[in-house]
Design a protein around this motif. Structure first.
Motif, PDB file in Angstrom:
ATOM      1  N   LEU A 356      70.348  78.348  37.245  1.00 58.25           N
ATOM      2  CA  LEU A 356      69.119  78.835  37.874  1.00 58.25           C
ATOM      3  C   LEU A 356      69.076  80.354  37.881  1.00 58.25           C
ATOM      4  CD1 LEU A 356      68.952  76.383  40.910  1.00 58.25           C
ATOM      5  CD2 LEU A 356      67.192  76.603  39.139  1.00 58.25           C
ATOM      6  N   VAL A 357      70.142  80.970  38.335  1.00 56.20           N
ATOM      7  CA  VAL A 357      70.165  82.437  38.420  1.00 56.20           C
ATOM      8  C   VAL A 357      70.176  83.054  37.027  1.00 56.20           C
ATOM      9  CG1 VAL A 357      71.502  84.419  39.236  1.00 56.20           C
ATOM     10  CG2 VAL A 357      71.222  82.404  40.698  1.00 56.20           C
ATOM     11  N   TRP A 358      70.956  82.486  36.114  1.00 59.40           N
ATOM     12  CA  TRP A 358      71.027  83.044  34.765  1.00 59.40           C
ATOM     13  C   TRP A 358      69.681  82.928  34.050  1.00 59.40           C
ATOM     14  CZ3 TRP A 358      72.313  86.380  31.558  1.00 59.40           C
ATOM     15  CH2 TRP A 358      72.277  86.191  30.187  1.00 59.40           C
ATOM     16  N   THR A 359      68.969  81.825  34.226  1.00 58.29           N
ATOM     17  CA  THR A 359      67.662  81.657  33.592  1.00 58.29           C
ATOM     18  C   THR A 359      66.715  82.768  34.018  1.00 58.29           C
ATOM     19  OG1 THR A 359      67.931  79.261  33.434  1.00 58.29           O
ATOM     20  CG2 THR A 359      65.674  80.099  33.387  1.00 58.29           C
ATOM     21  N   GLN A 360      66.726  83.082  35.301  1.00 56.08           N
ATOM     22  CA  GLN A 360      65.843  84.146  35.794  1.00 56.08           C
ATOM     23  C   GLN A 360      66.369  85.530  35.430  1.00 56.08           C
ATOM     24  OE1 GLN A 360      62.844  83.643  37.335  1.00 56.08           O
ATOM     25  NE2 GLN A 360      63.148  81.453  36.961  1.00 56.08           N
ATOM     26  N   ALA A 361      67.684  85.723  35.469  1.00 57.34           N
ATOM     27  CA  ALA A 361      68.260  87.035  35.171  1.00 57.34           C
ATOM     28  C   ALA A 361      67.998  87.443  33.725  1.00 57.34           C
ATOM     29  CB  ALA A 361      69.761  87.011  35.453  1.00 57.34           C
ATOM     30  N   ARG A 362      68.181  86.523  32.790  1.00 58.77           N
ATOM     31  CA  ARG A 362      68.017  86.864  31.372  1.00 58.77           C
ATOM     32  C   ARG A 362      66.584  87.263  31.066  1.00 58.77           C
ATOM     33  NH1 ARG A 362      66.499  82.506  27.964  1.00 58.77           N
ATOM     34  NH2 ARG A 362      67.948  83.102  26.315  1.00 58.77           N
ATOM     35  N   ARG A 363      65.619  86.685  31.801  1.00 62.64           N
ATOM     36  CA  ARG A 363      64.216  87.071  31.615  1.00 62.64           C
ATOM     37  C   ARG A 363      63.964  88.502  32.051  1.00 62.64           C
ATOM     38  NH1 ARG A 363      61.454  81.677  34.351  1.00 62.64           N
ATOM     39  NH2 ARG A 363      62.002  80.204  32.680  1.00 62.64           N
ATOM     40  N   ARG A 364      64.811  88.996  32.925  1.00 61.76           N
ATOM     41  CA  ARG A 364      64.648  90.342  33.469  1.00 61.76           C
ATOM     42  C   ARG A 364      65.624  91.341  32.857  1.00 61.76           C
ATOM     43  NH1 ARG A 364      63.344  86.407  36.862  1.00 61.76           N
ATOM     44  NH2 ARG A 364      61.556  86.705  38.260  1.00 61.76           N
ATOM     45  N   GLY A 365      66.295  90.941  31.788  1.00 61.99           N
ATOM     46  CA  GLY A 365      67.206  91.840  31.095  1.00 61.99           C
ATOM     47  C   GLY A 365      68.511  92.095  31.812  1.00 61.99           C
ATOM     48  N   ILE A 366      68.913  91.191  32.701  1.00 63.31           N
ATOM     49  CA  ILE A 366      70.153  91.337  33.459  1.00 63.31           C
ATOM     50  C   ILE A 366      71.232  90.502  32.783  1.00 63.31           C
ATOM     51  CG2 ILE A 366      71.280  90.917  35.683  1.00 63.31           C
ATOM     52  CD1 ILE A 366      68.447  91.245  36.942  1.00 63.31           C
ATOM     53  N   GLY A 367      72.409  91.074  32.570  1.00 63.07           N
ATOM     54  CA  GLY A 367      73.465  90.412  31.823  1.00 63.07           C
ATOM     55  C   GLY A 367      74.378  89.565  32.680  1.00 63.07           C
ATOM     56  N   LEU A 368      75.216  88.800  32.000  1.00 63.23           N
ATOM     57  CA  LEU A 368      76.144  87.905  32.684  1.00 63.23           C
ATOM     58  C   LEU A 368      77.205  88.661  33.486  1.00 63.23           C
ATOM     59  CD1 LEU A 368      76.677  85.021  30.126  1.00 63.23           C
ATOM     60  CD2 LEU A 368      75.914  84.777  32.502  1.00 63.23           C
ATOM     61  N   ALA A 369      77.536  89.883  33.081  1.00 62.09           N
ATOM     62  CA  ALA A 369      78.522  90.642  33.861  1.00 62.09           C
ATOM     63  C   ALA A 369      78.024  90.855  35.284  1.00 62.09           C
ATOM     64  CB  ALA A 369      78.812  91.980  33.184  1.00 62.09           C
ATOM     65  N   GLN A 370      76.735  91.165  35.430  1.00 61.43           N
ATOM     66  CA  GLN A 370      76.173  91.366  36.759  1.00 61.43           C
ATOM     67  C   GLN A 370      76.052  90.048  37.516  1.00 61.43           C
ATOM     68  OE1 GLN A 370      75.033  94.477  38.589  1.00 61.43           O
ATOM     69  NE2 GLN A 370      75.649  92.761  39.884  1.00 61.43           N
ATOM     70  N   VAL A 371      75.648  88.989  36.823  1.00 62.35           N
ATOM     71  CA  VAL A 371      75.556  87.681  37.470  1.00 62.35           C
ATOM     72  C   VAL A 371      76.917  87.251  38.009  1.00 62.35           C
ATOM     73  CG1 VAL A 371      75.098  85.227  37.056  1.00 62.35           C
ATOM     74  CG2 VAL A 371      73.529  86.958  36.158  1.00 62.35           C
ATOM     75  N   ALA A 372      77.974  87.453  37.220  1.00 63.82           N
ATOM     76  CA  ALA A 372      79.314  87.096  37.676  1.00 63.82           C
ATOM     77  C   ALA A 372      79.733  87.931  38.887  1.00 63.82           C
ATOM     78  CB  ALA A 372      80.323  87.262  36.547  1.00 63.82           C
ATOM     79  N   ALA A 373      79.336  89.177  38.923  1.00 58.20           N
ATOM     80  CA  ALA A 373      79.653  90.007  40.085  1.00 58.20           C
ATOM     81  C   ALA A 373      78.957  89.481  41.336  1.00 58.20           C
ATOM     82  CB  ALA A 373      79.242  91.458  39.814  1.00 58.20           C
ATOM     83  N   TRP A 374      77.699  89.063  41.209  1.00 59.00           N
ATOM     84  CA  TRP A 374      76.966  88.541  42.354  1.00 59.00           C
ATOM     85  C   TRP A 374      77.467  87.178  42.813  1.00 59.00           C
ATOM     86  CZ3 TRP A 374      71.778  89.561  39.441  1.00 59.00           C
ATOM     87  CH2 TRP A 374      71.392  90.905  39.609  1.00 59.00           C
ATOM     88  N   MET A 375      77.938  86.346  41.883  1.00 56.43           N
ATOM     89  CA  MET A 375      78.224  84.947  42.206  1.00 56.43           C
ATOM     90  C   MET A 375      79.715  84.619  42.250  1.00 56.43           C
ATOM     91  SD  MET A 375      75.117  82.985  40.186  1.00 56.43           S
ATOM     92  CE  MET A 375      75.183  81.550  41.272  1.00 56.43           C
ATOM     93  N   ALA A 376      80.562  85.566  41.915  1.00 59.97           N
ATOM     94  CA  ALA A 376      82.007  85.332  41.954  1.00 59.97           C
ATOM     95  C   ALA A 376      82.718  86.426  42.749  1.00 59.97           C
ATOM     96  CB  ALA A 376      82.573  85.230  40.535  1.00 59.97           C
ATOM     97  N   ALA A 377      82.673  87.665  42.248  1.00 60.27           N
ATOM     98  CA  ALA A 377      83.454  88.732  42.869  1.00 60.27           C
ATOM     99  C   ALA A 377      82.972  89.065  44.277  1.00 60.27           C
ATOM    100  CB  ALA A 377      83.417  89.979  41.984  1.00 60.27           C
TER     101      ALA A 377
END
Length: 458
Positions: A356-377
């Motif tokens: 869900l988050v990745w689907t929306q993030a990729r539409r906004r030009g946000i990469g997986l490194a940032q998603v992992a920071a928000w959802m893991a670290a």
């Protein structure tokens, strides 16, 4: 002499949980369930007794950490239990959950209740588990003992929680709790809606009828529910928490923020040294009030308008919001049915959070490194789990293998939480397929629970 790892993972694409690092090719050496070496793939000298070579369409991520999950066992195991919730988590790339202190019987507001919860979980978990404890009127003298028992921190409500045995705290009790948690060095998580939000006053008989819902809402009934929990009541509660944290010096954490109006207050308070953090959830970053047409999407605080959603994304980009967690709040299918006043106010999304988050993030030009920071670290830091949330030497070898470009349509029959028909995402196309989840160096197995019960470590 080159040391031979128990498992060597060769990943042409990997992110470590540090948003400053771009996706890059890495070799990961795992010894005894712990990451001991991280080297550039092209120059690594690492060898392994076993080797896992990822494909070019796969990205290695740190295992996700979800710090906002309601597991209702014991007491309401028919809503959700440890086995089903943790299977769903593992299927979604999550390797650590932190369980909320309510929706089970007993609620986790004492040492005895914590032990009951831990005993219920032991031997059932497919991922690692930690626990929040609750703050209710009158139990602050027992918080130190709960802290010594290793809870990740504490949670309270400012409004009716919906659970009679988990009543809200008043302003004085909130201030007292923050003073105690400050001394203990633990965060206090706050459901920030002010009390009127749960009991909107009935208009007098002579009052004119409410105006019709705006035409751009799919459901006039949802527009009415949204009006009963306006942003102002959420904003008022956030302001109250900020002032209490300022006075007490404690760390207050706003859970499931839905009102973007509160973001400037939080940012301003943080600049002035107030220890205030906030999270949001996949449903607030994905759904919009304009599209909701049934009670599967009912939650509190509610999903708001599309413009509000975009401002929440902006709050993540500028770091006012620090993490994204599920607020997995399960129930039976009959509890979710009916009209907006009676239907259960929670969304089950544990397995789907990453796509869900990745689907929306990729539409906004946000990469997986940032998603992992928000959802893991970031969630691991909040819960004080020092060995979780990163791919780095000394961390647990908790990993997620994601195919980010692969899409799928949400089929409730493929979801592992106890009542998958309650999902509001059925039929939605998402990007990001979790192909493997690794817990302490071993693939998770739906038939073999290996999760451990964790204590806060920092």
């Amino acid at each position: 002499m080159t040391q031979v790892a128990d498992l060597l993972i060769r990943a042409p694409r990997a992110v470590t949980g540090d948003p400053a690092e771009r996706e890059r090719p890495l070799a990961i050496g795992i010894f005894g369930g712990t990451v001991q070496a991280v080297e550039p793939l092209a120059t690594t000298t690492l060898r392994g007794r076993d080797t896992l070579d990822l494909h070019a369409d796969e990205v290695l991520l740190p295992g996700l950490v979800d710090t906002h999950v309601h597991i209702c066992e014991p007491g309401h195991t028919e809503w959700e239990g440890f086995a089903s919730a943790t299977r769903a988590a593992a299927a979604g790339g999550i390797t650590t959950l932190v369980d909320m202190p309510l929706d089970s019987v007993p609620v986790t507001v004492s040492i005895d209740a914590l032990r009951v919860k831990q005993q219920a979980a032991d031997g059932q978990a497919h991922v690692d588990l930690a626990f929040w404890a609750g703050v209710i009127p009158g139990n602050t003298p027992g918080l130190a003992a709960l802290a010594a028992a290793g809870v990740a921190g504490f949670k309270c409500f400012l409004a009716d929680s919906g659970s009679p045995d988990f009543p809200p705290v008043d302003p004085g009790q909130l201030a007292e709790a923050l003073r105690v948690t400050a001394r203990l060095g633990l965060p206090l998580l706050v459901h920030a809606e002010s009390p009127p939000a749960t009991a909107p006053p009935s208009p007098p008989a002579s009052a004119p009828p409410s105006p019709p819902a705006p035409p751009d809402y799919a459901s006039p009934a949802y527009a009415g529910y949204l009006a009963s929990r306006p942003r102002g009541l959420e904003n008022l509660a956030v302001a109250q928490v900020i002032e209490a944290a300022r006075a007490a010096g404690g760390h207050a954490h706003i859970v499931h923020l839905s009102s973007s109006d509160a973001l400037p207050m939080i940012a301003s308070a943080r600049r002035k040294g107030v220890r205030i953090t906030a999270e949001t959830c996949p449903h607030y970053l994905t759904l919009t009030a304009e599209e909701i047409d049934d009670t599967t999407a009912k939650c509190s605080p509610p999903v708001r308008e599309a413009a509000n959603r975009e401002l929440l994304w902006a709050g993540l980009r500028d770091q006012t919001l620090g993490l994204v967690v599920s607020d997995h709040s399960p129930c039976t299918a009959p509890m979710k049915a009916g009209d907006w006043d009676r239907a259960w106010g929670g969304i089950s999304s544990l397995q789907l959070g990453l796509p869900l988050v990745w689907t929306q993030a990729r539409r906004r030009g946000i990469g997986l490194a940032q998603v992992a920071a928000w959802m893991a670290a970031a969630p691991a830091r909040l819960a004080g789990l020092a060995a979780k949330g990163r791919i780095a030497p000394g961390y647990d070898a908790d990993l997620c293998v994601l195919a980010p470009e692969q899409s799928f349509v949400v089929d409730p029959a493929r979801l592992h939480h106890k009542h998958p028909a309650t999902t509001p995402y059925a039929g939605r196309m998402l990007h990001g397929v979790v192909r493997a989840t690794i817990l302490r160096g071993q693939l998770t197995d739906p038939a073999r629970p290996r999760g451990q019960l964790l204590r806060r470590s920092q």
